[in-house]
Write an enzyme that holds these catalytic residues in place. Structure first.
Site, PDB file in Angstrom:
ATOM      1  N   ILE A   9       5.701  -1.263  -1.740  1.00  0.00           N
ATOM      2  CA  ILE A   9       5.588  -2.045  -0.510  1.00  0.00           C
ATOM      3  C   ILE A   9       6.830  -1.781   0.351  1.00  0.00           C
ATOM      4  CG2 ILE A   9       5.402  -4.387   0.432  1.00  0.00           C
ATOM      5  CD1 ILE A   9       4.372  -5.189  -2.438  1.00  0.00           C
ATOM      6  N   GLY A  10       6.624  -1.370   1.592  1.00  0.00           N
ATOM      7  CA  GLY A  10       7.743  -1.134   2.487  1.00  0.00           C
ATOM      8  C   GLY A  10       8.384   0.234   2.380  1.00  0.00           C
ATOM      9  N   TYR A  43       0.240 -14.256  -2.132  1.00  0.00           N
ATOM     10  CA  TYR A  43       1.690 -14.413  -2.069  1.00  0.00           C
ATOM     11  C   TYR A  43       2.123 -15.876  -2.184  1.00  0.00           C
ATOM     12  CZ  TYR A  43       2.458  -9.493  -1.056  1.00  0.00           C
ATOM     13  OH  TYR A  43       2.518  -8.135  -1.147  1.00  0.00           O
ATOM     14  N   ASP A  78      -3.444   6.554   2.950  1.00  0.00           N
ATOM     15  CA  ASP A  78      -2.331   5.622   2.762  1.00  0.00           C
ATOM     16  C   ASP A  78      -2.600   4.801   1.497  1.00  0.00           C
ATOM     17  OD1 ASP A  78      -0.563   3.485   2.872  1.00  0.00           O
ATOM     18  OD2 ASP A  78      -1.133   2.836   4.880  1.00  0.00           O
ATOM     19  N   ARG A  79      -1.912   5.158   0.408  1.00  0.00           N
ATOM     20  CA  ARG A  79      -2.000   4.563  -0.935  1.00  0.00           C
ATOM     21  C   ARG A  79      -3.233   5.041  -1.704  1.00  0.00           C
ATOM     22  NH1 ARG A  79       0.054  -1.121  -1.320  1.00  0.00           N
ATOM     23  NH2 ARG A  79       1.989  -0.096  -1.895  1.00  0.00           N
TER      24      ARG A  79
END
Length: 204
Positions: A9-10, A43, A78-79
């Site tokens: 992540i990030g 989260y 992306d991923r």
């Protein structure tokens, strides 16, 4: 050709995906985090929503691979689907945030899916330290990411390193995001492209 960008992540996956898509004329396929119906809840209460979130990701990722394999042109993703199972779900289970029953069910489904889809032709792994991840997460300012725990990011990083070292499915390359500021520095982006050119040329 199917190119996939992986990383924590990030780490800059979406940014690099866009930059490479523009440079090479590839079609980008992005992870749509903003429309995920479970992410905010996850989260706030990870044990309650961990299994639901991972099943959602697994479903979306498989659908994306099916679309990519139908394409007659190069797609950069992306991923990857591997990260969902080998890193995120495994980390949630290890942290006690996903029950063994749910994790076993999830892994059985993932393993079945892996018999049906081929790996990407090239895997790009963005390696980043936790301070770099935190800095970039804060920079993009997503509200639901404000509560991400440092130990959660560190656990993911450790699993990323182990997964990439043992990744058996095809060609791979690692990029050090702590050193290569490809979003801000054109020279760093050129270095990335040069490395990819050498790797891609070796595929054919």
């Amino acid at each position: 050709m199917h190119v996939a960008v992986s990383g924590n992540i990030g780490s800059g996956k979406t940014t690099l995906t866009g930059l490479l898509a523009r440079h090479y004329g590839w079609e980008p396929k992005y992870e749509d985090a903003d429309s995920n119906p479970y992410l905010n809840d996850f989260y706030k209460d990870m044990p309650r929503w961990a299994f639901n979130l991972q099943i959602y990701f697994l479903n979306k990722r498989l659908a994306g691979i099916v679309e990519i394999k139908k394409a007659a042109h190069t797609v950069i993703q992306d991923r990857t689907i591997y990260e969902d199972a080998c890193i995120f779900a495994a980390n949630l289970h290890a942290m006690g945030l996903m029950t063994t029953r749910d994790y076993s069910n999830y892994r059985a489904l993932f393993d079945l899916m892996m018999t049906l889809v081929p790996p990407p032709d090239l895997l790009i792994y963005l390696r980043a330290s936790v301070p770099t991840l935190v800095q970039q997460i804060q920079k993009r300012g997503r509200d639901y990411e404000n509560s991400i725990r440092i130990d959660y990011l560190q656990g993911l990083n450790e699993r990323y390193e182990a997964w990439f070292a043992d990744y058996p499915s095809g060609n791979k390359i690692a990029l050090d995001v702590d050193q290569l500021k490809f979003e801000e520095n054109p020279e760093d982006l050129s270095l990335v492209i040069n490395r990819l050119d050498a790797q891609i040329n070796g595929l054919f």
